[in-house]
Design an enzyme around this catalytic site. Structure first.
Site, PDB file in Angstrom:
ATOM      1  N   PHE A 210      68.750  13.791   3.858  1.00 20.55           N
ATOM      2  CA  PHE A 210      69.464  13.621   2.592  1.00 20.55           C
ATOM      3  C   PHE A 210      68.496  13.783   1.422  1.00 20.55           C
ATOM      4  CE2 PHE A 210      71.544  10.794   5.654  1.00 20.55           C
ATOM      5  CZ  PHE A 210      72.902  10.978   5.422  1.00 20.55           C
ATOM      6  N   ASP A 211      68.926  14.483   0.388  1.00 21.74           N
ATOM      7  CA  ASP A 211      68.274  14.391  -0.912  1.00 21.74           C
ATOM      8  C   ASP A 211      68.665  13.019  -1.487  1.00 21.74           C
ATOM      9  OD1 ASP A 211      67.166  15.000  -3.449  1.00 21.74           O
ATOM     10  OD2 ASP A 211      69.056  15.883  -4.122  1.00 21.74           O
TER      11      ASP A 211
END
Length: 359
Positions: A210-211
């Site tokens: 995930f960013d």
């Protein structure tokens, strides 16, 4: 019955209906018993309120690039005809395929440890295809041994209401407009992009990257960067280090993964856990990392690995991780990941989406 007048020995219509009804009941009971015996080897799909429901479109699950071209150039009738003529030609894997395979592996492990528990992934095929195309999709799903029991074939209609009805936890599609619609309806959603080269994915561990900003967290920090520049952003993050960031569209999915991880830890399987989560952020650890880690802690969420890249490109790091899916809100990072062989999913949320549709 015959057309002749009913003599005294002919049963009255109401009796005949009653007999038919009893026969139908018996047939139904027999069919049900047969079916129950048949499928007892396979776990039943879990109920949506217990499951972590992942809805996948047909173009995310399979490679339908050629079919899409026929649809766009020749129209829906020719497209349906083509799909029916190729019913027995197995579709090639699409961008979400290996992610779905990894979800199934996690389910298999969960069922070994918790045979009576329904808290696992349920994969739903959510497609605006017409039902006539269903046979090819079913044949391909069976060919690969994917466990996808629920199909919604909406025949061109928007899937949003169905996504809500199934309490969808994550929706993956190749159609950015539908994804935007889902995000606006509060459903975690992303547009899938294929990797530009083939890499091997782990088949024993689901890896999800995930960013941070505008994916796990809100886009408040990105707004400050865009409006006031990086120095002001660093200052702001240090001042607010102990104030948790607001949640972003994919926080719920990280939470779902965490819930399942804890089920493995409870059975002493931490070292052998089939789920691993990664935070891959352009933030720098020294100047703006603490707030991110404290936010996750305040939510009671653990992330397995946090990688603070301080503005360096994400592609090379993702090659090392080899996630089944990487969520980011900026197309620039998605394209960089794609080039080096990572399957990326674009989350159209927050200030990075320059082309806001006017309300």
């Amino acid at each position: 019955g015959t057309m002749s007048g009913s003599g005294p020995e002919t049963p009255q219509p109401s009796d005949a209906a009653e007999v038919r009804l009893q026969e139908a009941e018996r047939d139904w009971a027999a069919a049900k018993a047969f079916y129950d015996n048949l499928v007892s080897k396979r776990p039943r799909p879990p109920k949506p309120q217990h499951a972590i429901t992942v809805a996948v479109s047909s173009r995310a699950l399979f490679d339908l690039v050629e079919e899409r071209r026929i649809y766009e150039e020749q129209g829906v009738e020719k497209y349906v005809e083509y799909q029916q003529n190729n019913e027995n030609v197995t579709l090639k894997p699409g961008p979400a395929f290996y992610f779905v395979k990894a979800l199934m592996h996690v389910n298999a492990r969960l069922l070994e440890l918790y045979p009576d528990d329904e808290e696992r992934f349920d994969i739903v095929l959510m497609t605006n295809n017409h039902a006539q195309v269903g046979v090819r999709l079913i044949n391909s799903i069976n060919h690969y041994g994917l466990t996808i029991e629920r199909f919604c074939m909406t025949g061109g209609k928007s899937p949003i209401d169905y996504l809500k009805a199934y309490l969808t936890n994550l929706y993956l599609s190749a159609d950015s407009e539908k994804v935007q619609e889902a995000i606006e309806a509060g459903i975690a959603s992303a547009t899938m992009f294929s990797a530009n080269k083939d890499v091997a994915y782990s088949d024993t561990q689901l890896r999800v990257a995930f960013d941070g900003d505008a994916v796990l967290f809100s886009d408040e920090s990105e707004q400050i960067v865009k409006e006031q520049g990086l120095d002001r952003f660093f200052e702001h993050e240090q001042l607010n280090e102990n104030k948790p960031l607001a949640q972003g569209p994919l926080k719920g999915f990280l939470e779902d993964l965490g819930k399942l991880q804890k089920k493995f830890y409870a059975k002493n399987e931490r070292l052998n856990c089939p789920i691993r989560t990664y935070l891959v952020t352009a933030r720098s650890a020294a100047s703006s990392g603490a707030r991110v880690l404290k936010t996750l802690r305040s939510w009671g969420l653990e992330i397995d690995e946090a990688l603070f890249l301080a503005g360096a490109p994400k592609g090379p790091i993702l090659v090392k991780i080899r996630p089944h899916i990487f969520f980011d809100d900026q197309m620039f990072h998605i394209e960089g990941a794609q080039k080096l062989g990572t399957i990326a999913a674009h989350v159209p949320y927050g200030i990075a989406q320059k082309y806001h549709k006017s309300a």
